[in-house]
Enzyme design. Structure first.
Site, PDB file in Angstrom:
ATOM      1  N   ASN A   1     -10.706  -2.860  -6.131  1.00 58.02           N
ATOM      2  CA  ASN A   1      -9.961  -1.842  -6.874  1.00 58.02           C
ATOM      3  C   ASN A   1     -10.605  -1.451  -8.196  1.00 58.02           C
ATOM      4  O   ASN A   1     -10.240  -0.430  -8.803  1.00 58.02           O
ATOM      5  CB  ASN A   1      -8.519  -2.309  -7.134  1.00 58.02           C
ATOM      6  CG  ASN A   1      -7.645  -2.284  -5.903  1.00 58.02           C
ATOM      7  OD1 ASN A   1      -6.655  -3.001  -5.816  1.00 58.02           O
ATOM      8  ND2 ASN A   1      -7.994  -1.459  -4.913  1.00 58.02           N
TER       9      ASN A   1
ATOM     10  N   ASP B   1       0.831  -1.206   0.000  1.00 60.12           N
ATOM     11  CA  ASP B   1       0.000   0.000   0.000  1.00 60.12           C
ATOM     12  C   ASP B   1       0.864   1.254   0.000  1.00 60.12           C
ATOM     13  O   ASP B   1       1.973   1.258   0.537  1.00 60.12           O
ATOM     14  CB  ASP B   1      -0.906  -0.016   1.237  1.00 60.12           C
ATOM     15  CG  ASP B   1      -2.054   0.976   1.121  1.00 60.12           C
ATOM     16  OD1 ASP B   1      -2.369   1.405  -0.008  1.00 60.12           O
ATOM     17  OD2 ASP B   1      -2.633   1.320   2.162  1.00 60.12           O
TER      18      ASP B   1
END
Length: 243
Positions: free
Chosen positions: A69, A21
């Site tokens: 996503n 991330d």
């Protein structure tokens, strides 16, 4: 051999999973588009993969793209899909020569045919390698994985290949995407967020977690080795009490 290497080979994690991330924030901090950060993050993967044998890690699983996503902008999603195709094409030979065995987990149905072909070819190319097992979670979600596994299990029950009385917590894992992998010992999330974000929900029931502030493009092999070394000092009882 360094002290960290010696310690992690003795007592470090065998399987490490990473939620990579912070690529977008890394790029924003530099006044660049988010995709610039994703490209920088992709370059970091090779360094971490190649450091695995030195710290005793046999299995590395990385979270590349989640089922959630797809909610990002069309530009970013298209850019990521292009990045995945380019990454596989560019890195295939290096991964094979290094001795990495590559597997992909996740639902491939939504991915384009060219990307699926590249994934299939890379899995086949590296199928006999043993230096490290690299698993890439692409269009992956833990809940989606359990749902798909449950459908397969239910189908076997309906067709008489499995008795309902034989279904227990040892049965479902055989239907998961990760059925050939050991459960992760250590899960690392970069960028300062303290969430598991639907990643390896079933498999990580007893994993140790490290939530670190480092953004993924800044994550180094040295930091990876340090986290693996600190894992060796944890008291893992798996619900039991030591006497």
């Amino acid at each position: 051999m360094s002290r960290i290497t010696q310690d992690t080979q003795k007592s470090g994690p065998r399987h490490v999973a990473i939620i990579m991330d912070g690529n977008g924030r890394w790029a924003t901090q530099r006044g660049r588009p988010r995709l610039f950060g994703h490209h920088a993050g992709a370059k970091r993967v090779r360094e971490v993969v190649q450091s695995c044998p030195d710290v005793g890690v046999d299995y590395l699983t990385i979270f590349a793209f989640s089922t959630e996503n797809w909610k990002r902008t069309q530009v970013e999603v298209a850019g990521l899909m292009s990045l995945f195709r380019r990454y596989i094409t560019k890195e295939a030979r290096a991964l094979d020569q290094f001795g990495a065995r590559v597997r992909f987990i996740g639902d491939r149905m939504r991915l384009d045919a060219k990307l699926i072909k590249l994934m299939d070819d890379l899995e086949e190319m590296t199928s006999s390698n043993t230096a490290v097992n690299l698993t890439i979670a692409l269009n992956y979600g833990g809940r989606d994985e359990v749902a798909r596994a449950t459908k397969r299990l239910a189908r076997d029950v309906a067709q008489g290949r499995l008795s309902p009385d034989d279904v227990d917590e040892e049965t479902l894992p055989r239907y998961l995407d990760t059925y050939v992998l050991p459960d992760p010992d250590l899960v690392i999330r970069t960028s300062g967020e303290a969430r598991i974000s639907n990643f390896l929900l079933w498999q990580s029931a007893y994993a140790e977690y490290e939530f670190i502030d480092t953004l993924w493009p800044d994550f180094t092999a040295e930091e990876f080795a340090s986290l693996c070394a600190s894992y060796g000092g944890r008291d893992r009882r798996f619900g039991a009490v030591k006497t």
